[in-house]
Motif scaffolding. Sequence first.
Motif, PDB file in Angstrom:
ATOM      1  N   PRO A  35     -27.377  -6.963   3.192  1.00  0.00           N
ATOM      2  CA  PRO A  35     -27.777  -8.265   3.746  1.00  0.00           C
ATOM      3  C   PRO A  35     -28.277  -8.195   5.182  1.00  0.00           C
ATOM      4  O   PRO A  35     -28.954  -9.115   5.644  1.00  0.00           O
ATOM      5  CB  PRO A  35     -26.491  -9.097   3.643  1.00  0.00           C
ATOM      6  N   ASP A  36     -27.923  -7.121   5.901  1.00  0.00           N
ATOM      7  CA  ASP A  36     -28.322  -7.018   7.298  1.00  0.00           C
ATOM      8  C   ASP A  36     -29.548  -6.132   7.503  1.00  0.00           C
ATOM      9  O   ASP A  36     -29.880  -5.766   8.638  1.00  0.00           O
ATOM     10  CB  ASP A  36     -27.170  -6.480   8.145  1.00  0.00           C
ATOM     11  N   ALA A  37     -30.246  -5.797   6.407  1.00  0.00           N
ATOM     12  CA  ALA A  37     -31.400  -4.906   6.524  1.00  0.00           C
ATOM     13  C   ALA A  37     -32.581  -5.625   7.168  1.00  0.00           C
ATOM     14  O   ALA A  37     -32.897  -6.764   6.819  1.00  0.00           O
ATOM     15  CB  ALA A  37     -31.797  -4.378   5.152  1.00  0.00           C
ATOM     16  N   ASP A  38     -33.222  -4.954   8.121  1.00  0.00           N
ATOM     17  CA  ASP A  38     -34.452  -5.471   8.721  1.00  0.00           C
ATOM     18  C   ASP A  38     -35.675  -5.016   7.936  1.00  0.00           C
ATOM     19  O   ASP A  38     -36.668  -5.747   7.830  1.00  0.00           O
ATOM     20  CB  ASP A  38     -34.571  -4.992  10.176  1.00  0.00           C
ATOM     21  N   LEU A  39     -35.619  -3.807   7.396  1.00  0.00           N
ATOM     22  CA  LEU A  39     -36.731  -3.242   6.619  1.00  0.00           C
ATOM     23  C   LEU A  39     -36.136  -2.499   5.429  1.00  0.00           C
ATOM     24  O   LEU A  39     -35.052  -1.904   5.541  1.00  0.00           O
ATOM     25  CB  LEU A  39     -37.550  -2.275   7.483  1.00  0.00           C
ATOM     26  N   VAL A  40     -36.831  -2.534   4.297  1.00  0.00           N
ATOM     27  CA  VAL A  40     -36.313  -1.907   3.076  1.00  0.00           C
ATOM     28  C   VAL A  40     -37.398  -1.028   2.454  1.00  0.00           C
ATOM     29  O   VAL A  40     -38.549  -1.449   2.294  1.00  0.00           O
ATOM     30  CB  VAL A  40     -35.851  -2.965   2.050  1.00  0.00           C
ATOM     31  N   ALA A  41     -37.019   0.192   2.086  1.00  0.00           N
ATOM     32  CA  ALA A  41     -37.900   1.098   1.358  1.00  0.00           C
ATOM     33  C   ALA A  41     -37.289   1.374  -0.011  1.00  0.00           C
ATOM     34  O   ALA A  41     -36.066   1.540  -0.138  1.00  0.00           O
ATOM     35  CB  ALA A  41     -38.084   2.406   2.130  1.00  0.00           C
ATOM     36  N   ASP A  42     -38.128   1.424  -1.036  1.00  0.00           N
ATOM     37  CA  ASP A  42     -37.689   1.621  -2.420  1.00  0.00           C
ATOM     38  C   ASP A  42     -38.136   2.997  -2.896  1.00  0.00           C
ATOM     39  O   ASP A  42     -39.331   3.267  -3.031  1.00  0.00           O
ATOM     40  CB  ASP A  42     -38.286   0.521  -3.299  1.00  0.00           C
ATOM     41  N   MET A  43     -37.156   3.890  -3.153  1.00  0.00           N
ATOM     42  CA  MET A  43     -37.476   5.258  -3.549  1.00  0.00           C
ATOM     43  C   MET A  43     -37.437   5.459  -5.057  1.00  0.00           C
ATOM     44  O   MET A  43     -37.472   6.594  -5.547  1.00  0.00           O
ATOM     45  CB  MET A  43     -36.507   6.240  -2.866  1.00  0.00           C
ATOM     46  N   ARG A  44     -37.407   4.384  -5.823  1.00  0.00           N
ATOM     47  CA  ARG A  44     -37.339   4.505  -7.282  1.00  0.00           C
ATOM     48  C   ARG A  44     -38.661   4.931  -7.901  1.00  0.00           C
ATOM     49  O   ARG A  44     -38.748   5.070  -9.126  1.00  0.00           O
ATOM     50  CB  ARG A  44     -36.850   3.181  -7.885  1.00  0.00           C
ATOM     51  N   PHE A  45     -39.672   5.176  -7.076  1.00  0.00           N
ATOM     52  CA  PHE A  45     -40.925   5.707  -7.611  1.00  0.00           C
ATOM     53  C   PHE A  45     -40.852   7.215  -7.843  1.00  0.00           C
ATOM     54  O   PHE A  45     -41.758   7.809  -8.440  1.00  0.00           O
ATOM     55  CB  PHE A  45     -42.104   5.371  -6.684  1.00  0.00           C
ATOM     56  N   LEU A  46     -39.756   7.839  -7.379  1.00  0.00           N
ATOM     57  CA  LEU A  46     -39.567   9.280  -7.572  1.00  0.00           C
ATOM     58  C   LEU A  46     -38.669   9.532  -8.784  1.00  0.00           C
ATOM     59  O   LEU A  46     -37.795   8.713  -9.099  1.00  0.00           O
ATOM     60  CB  LEU A  46     -38.931   9.907  -6.332  1.00  0.00           C
ATOM     61  N   PRO A  47     -38.830  10.670  -9.474  1.00  0.00           N
ATOM     62  CA  PRO A  47     -37.931  11.016 -10.570  1.00  0.00           C
ATOM     63  C   PRO A  47     -36.482  11.062 -10.100  1.00  0.00           C
ATOM     64  O   PRO A  47     -36.189  11.496  -8.983  1.00  0.00           O
ATOM     65  CB  PRO A  47     -38.416  12.407 -11.006  1.00  0.00           C
ATOM     66  N   ASN A  48     -35.573  10.623 -10.955  1.00  0.00           N
ATOM     67  CA  ASN A  48     -34.170  10.501 -10.583  1.00  0.00           C
ATOM     68  C   ASN A  48     -33.407  11.790 -10.896  1.00  0.00           C
ATOM     69  O   ASN A  48     -33.323  12.200 -12.071  1.00  0.00           O
ATOM     70  CB  ASN A  48     -33.541   9.333 -11.354  1.00  0.00           C
ATOM     71  N   PRO A  49     -32.833  12.448  -9.878  1.00  0.00           N
ATOM     72  CA  PRO A  49     -32.049  13.665 -10.133  1.00  0.00           C
ATOM     73  C   PRO A  49     -30.839  13.430 -11.034  1.00  0.00           C
ATOM     74  O   PRO A  49     -30.268  14.391 -11.562  1.00  0.00           O
ATOM     75  CB  PRO A  49     -31.601  14.096  -8.724  1.00  0.00           C
ATOM     76  N   PHE A  50     -30.454  12.175 -11.224  1.00  0.00           N
ATOM     77  CA  PHE A  50     -29.316  11.871 -12.094  1.00  0.00           C
ATOM     78  C   PHE A  50     -29.541  12.407 -13.505  1.00  0.00           C
ATOM     79  O   PHE A  50     -28.592  12.773 -14.205  1.00  0.00           O
ATOM     80  CB  PHE A  50     -29.100  10.355 -12.136  1.00  0.00           C
ATOM     81  N   TRP A  51     -30.824  12.448 -13.914  1.00  0.00           N
ATOM     82  CA  TRP A  51     -31.124  12.882 -15.267  1.00  0.00           C
ATOM     83  C   TRP A  51     -31.305  14.400 -15.377  1.00  0.00           C
ATOM     84  O   TRP A  51     -31.644  14.911 -16.447  1.00  0.00           O
ATOM     85  CB  TRP A  51     -32.376  12.184 -15.774  1.00  0.00           C
ATOM     86  N   VAL A  52     -31.061  15.103 -14.291  1.00  0.00           N
ATOM     87  CA  VAL A  52     -31.067  16.572 -14.314  1.00  0.00           C
ATOM     88  C   VAL A  52     -29.604  17.017 -14.368  1.00  0.00           C
ATOM     89  O   VAL A  52     -28.865  16.822 -13.387  1.00  0.00           O
ATOM     90  CB  VAL A  52     -31.768  17.160 -13.071  1.00  0.00           C
ATOM     91  N   PRO A  53     -29.132  17.558 -15.472  1.00  0.00           N
ATOM     92  CA  PRO A  53     -27.698  17.820 -15.645  1.00  0.00           C
ATOM     93  C   PRO A  53     -27.052  18.601 -14.510  1.00  0.00           C
ATOM     94  O   PRO A  53     -25.951  18.270 -14.059  1.00  0.00           O
ATOM     95  CB  PRO A  53     -27.646  18.609 -16.970  1.00  0.00           C
ATOM     96  N   GLU A  54     -27.753  19.632 -14.025  1.00  0.00           N
ATOM     97  CA  GLU A  54     -27.139  20.457 -12.973  1.00  0.00           C
ATOM     98  C   GLU A  54     -27.120  19.774 -11.609  1.00  0.00           C
ATOM     99  O   GLU A  54     -26.466  20.270 -10.677  1.00  0.00           O
ATOM    100  CB  GLU A  54     -27.846  21.812 -12.864  1.00  0.00           C
ATOM    101  N   LEU A  55     -27.826  18.645 -11.474  1.00  0.00           N
ATOM    102  CA  LEU A  55     -27.852  17.930 -10.193  1.00  0.00           C
ATOM    103  C   LEU A  55     -27.024  16.638 -10.209  1.00  0.00           C
ATOM    104  O   LEU A  55     -26.716  16.093  -9.157  1.00  0.00           O
ATOM    105  CB  LEU A  55     -29.302  17.581  -9.817  1.00  0.00           C
ATOM    106  N   ARG A  56     -26.690  16.157 -11.404  1.00  0.00           N
ATOM    107  CA  ARG A  56     -26.064  14.845 -11.538  1.00  0.00           C
ATOM    108  C   ARG A  56     -24.791  14.711 -10.705  1.00  0.00           C
ATOM    109  O   ARG A  56     -24.567  13.683 -10.053  1.00  0.00           O
ATOM    110  CB  ARG A  56     -25.748  14.566 -13.006  1.00  0.00           C
ATOM    111  N   ALA A  57     -23.971  15.729 -10.670  1.00  0.00           N
ATOM    112  CA  ALA A  57     -22.677  15.632  -9.974  1.00  0.00           C
ATOM    113  C   ALA A  57     -22.807  15.786  -8.465  1.00  0.00           C
ATOM    114  O   ALA A  57     -21.857  15.507  -7.730  1.00  0.00           O
ATOM    115  CB  ALA A  57     -21.714  16.689 -10.523  1.00  0.00           C
TER     116      ALA A  57
END
Length: 303
Positions: A195-217
């Motif tokens: 709620p206190d953000a002055d500027l917001v950037a959205d990084m969801r345009f990049l592939p999500n490492p969550f879906w890479v098994p060895e990186l998820r944790a």
Amino acid sequence: MAEHGDDPHPEPQDDTQAPGEVLIVTGMSGAGRTTAANALEDLGWYVVDNLPPQMLRPLLELSSAAGSAMPKIAAVVDVRGRDLFRELPAITRALRDASQLRVLFLDASDDALVRRFEAVRRPHPLQGDGTILDGIRRERERVAIIREAADVIVDTSTLNIHQLSTRIVDVFAVDGEARHTTTVMSFGFKYGMPPDADLVADMRFLPNPFWVPELRAHTGEAPEVRDYVLAQNGATEFIDAYAAALRPVLLGYQSENKRHSVIAVGCTGGKHRSVVTALELATRLREVPGVAVNVKHRDLGRE
């Protein structure tokens, strides 16, 4: 018996430290003392408002006893002290030799002061049964001798509160001291935007490492996650371009005396892409003059 070379009657040790810098903030009512005091407080000064001049010496003694805990003190002294205010010139002269004492005098034209009192619909403290202008003239007579001996005089007639704050920072900020502090905050959109953000950037345009098994944790603080995120098309280009775009913003915040900002960087869960980007962005923003950069990972510990 004292050994050769020892002083049999050593002088007692004085543990009292020399007082730090002391600034008396005074001047005409309505000229911006409160704004100046707030700007000094943002710079790290310990500010005391409406201090009777007779309390300046005890304040200096307290500063000496506190040492580094109270290195810079600003005391706002003005005609609200009524008859006690008349003693300020004599007390100031007596204290100058004993401390690093300076006097900041804030002034403004009669027309500007009248407009300001009329805008807030308050009487001048010395107005009595007369007009606002009568009070201003009485105050000028009382402060004339103080104005003559002031170290810094700032005429605020044409300054708004932001311009005055900037002027105070220009005069009293230590060389190299940060004029603006920004927090680069990573977060997860699924937990809500900060709620206190002055500027917001959205990084969801990049592939999500969550879906890479060895990186998820792992998190974005891990080298393997950092390397994965930065290797994606557009990642480094975006960070470089965003940092370049933020540079004039942060410099502009300083000009407008905006002391703090929050730059939020989001991804889905706030664990991988946003963390890497926040760290990389903070590194680049630390090159902007006058800016101190902090990093906060709001949602890093969430499941």
